[in-house]
Design an enzyme around this catalytic site. Structure first.
Site, mmCIF file in Angstrom:
data_model
loop_
_atom_site.group_PDB
_atom_site.id
_atom_site.type_symbol
_atom_site.label_atom_id
_atom_site.label_comp_id
_atom_site.label_asym_id
_atom_site.label_seq_id
_atom_site.Cartn_x
_atom_site.Cartn_y
_atom_site.Cartn_z
ATOM 1 N N GLU A 1 1.995 -5.152 17.207
ATOM 2 C CA GLU A 1 1.742 -4.083 16.237
ATOM 3 C C GLU A 1 0.326 -3.557 16.388
ATOM 4 O O GLU A 1 -0.440 -4.013 17.254
ATOM 5 C CB GLU A 1 1.941 -4.624 14.818
ATOM 6 C CG GLU A 1 1.024 -5.796 14.463
ATOM 7 C CD GLU A 1 1.422 -6.488 13.171
ATOM 8 O OE1 GLU A 1 2.447 -6.116 12.579
ATOM 9 O OE2 GLU A 1 0.699 -7.412 12.758
ATOM 10 N N THR B 1 0.866 -1.176 0.000
ATOM 11 C CA THR B 1 0.000 0.000 0.000
ATOM 12 C C THR B 1 0.903 1.227 0.000
ATOM 13 O O THR B 1 1.662 1.440 0.947
ATOM 14 C CB THR B 1 -0.916 0.002 1.237
ATOM 15 O OG1 THR B 1 -1.643 -1.229 1.277
ATOM 16 C CG2 THR B 1 -1.888 1.163 1.176
ATOM 17 N N LYS C 1 4.026 -8.878 3.988
ATOM 18 C CA LYS C 1 2.678 -8.328 3.826
ATOM 19 C C LYS C 1 1.941 -9.206 2.816
ATOM 20 O O LYS C 1 1.679 -8.819 1.682
ATOM 21 C CB LYS C 1 2.736 -6.867 3.375
ATOM 22 C CG LYS C 1 1.413 -6.122 3.608
ATOM 23 C CD LYS C 1 1.596 -4.628 3.578
ATOM 24 C CE LYS C 1 0.299 -3.928 3.977
ATOM 25 N NZ LYS C 1 0.440 -2.461 3.944
#
Length: 273
Positions: A173, A29, A140
């Protein structure tokens, strides 16, 4: 903004795509500012690592060229690059002739409240735990069900992010960000060798910190570390840094402290490059 598949405008993906069937792929992203993708080299480095670990064939020069062309058309906003292993028949075994697919989608930059960066945010203490899988740790990849389940846990607008732990209770996270603590001037962040996403902004801040005279420690973080922190913040490659003001359910709160503010300025500069 139109979507692209393999460098060409397209609106549909093959139903036999392994990204759709199995989450067999990766994504990035990427903030787009002034017609250019921010932190492009770091995004490509992470993509290359993920493709290497998952044994997905990728032409990084081609991906880079497509991202630059796509960003120039988007102008301002966010581009999402999805790379899948391609199309194959039913079954887990990848087809040897499958061609890697590159999917690009774009949209406007999220309209986050200015107060997130200025005054700070609240964190929701998520109960969904991150499973440990060292082979996938840091990547990711397309399997984001843990984040989907965690984000469904709260609707309170006072919490802009969620705090996620692993199955052993270590702080890892945010739902869509990386977590940092500050204690006695030292920057602390989680070890991501067992689970979690190694964020692009996280990597950039870890590289920048020593030149700023900031000591960095990476390791297991637990509840006691959170309670002892002088400052807390989260970061990602779209919004930069948000100070964390509180975790309401834990009766914890912090100021937006000086080290957070210093790194916030660094993050803004990084997003403009």
């Amino acid at each position: 903004m139109h979507s692209w598949i393999d460098g060409q405008p397209a609106t549909a993906v093959n139903l036999q795509n392994r990204g759709l069937a199995y989450g067999d792929g990766l994504f990035e992203t990427i903030a787009v500012r002034g017609g250019r993708p921010s932190l492009l080299s770091r995004h490509l480095e992470r993509l290359a690592l993920g493709c290497q670990r998952l044994a997905i064939d990728i032409d990084l020069a081609l991906v880079r060229d497509e991202l630059l062309r796509y960003a120039s058309q988007l102008g301002e906003g966010v581009a999402k690059l999805i790379v899948t292993r391609g199309d194959s028949q039913r079954g887990y075994a990848p087809a040897s002739e499958a061609l890697t697919r590159r999917i690009l989608q774009g949209g406007p930059r999220p309209a986050y409240p200015a107060g997130n960066a200025e005054q700070g945010i609240g964190l929701f203490d998520c109960q969904t735990r991150l499973a440990q899988q060292p082979l996938l740790a840091g990547l990711k990849h397309l399997n984001r069900l843990e984040q989907v389940m965690a984000r469904a846990e709260w609707q309170d607008s006072a919490c802009a992010e969620g705090l996620m732990r692993d199955v052993q209770g270590h702080l890892i996270e945010g739902v869509y960000s990386n977590l940092f603590l500050v204690r006695d001037g030292v920057l602390l962040t989680a070890d991501l060798s067992r689970c979690g996403v190694a964020g692009v902004m996280r990597a950039a801040l870890l590289d920048e910190a020593p030149a700023l005279g900031i000591e960095v420690r990476t390791g297991d973080l637990v509840q006691a570390d959170l309670e002892a922190a002088d400052e807390v913040f989260v970061c990602n490659s779209v919004y930069g840094i948000w100070p964390v003001r509180t975790v309401a359910a834990l009766n914890l709160d912090w100021p937006a402290g000086p080290l957070t503010r210093k790194l916030q300025a660094v993050a803004r500069t990084l997003l403009d490059t």
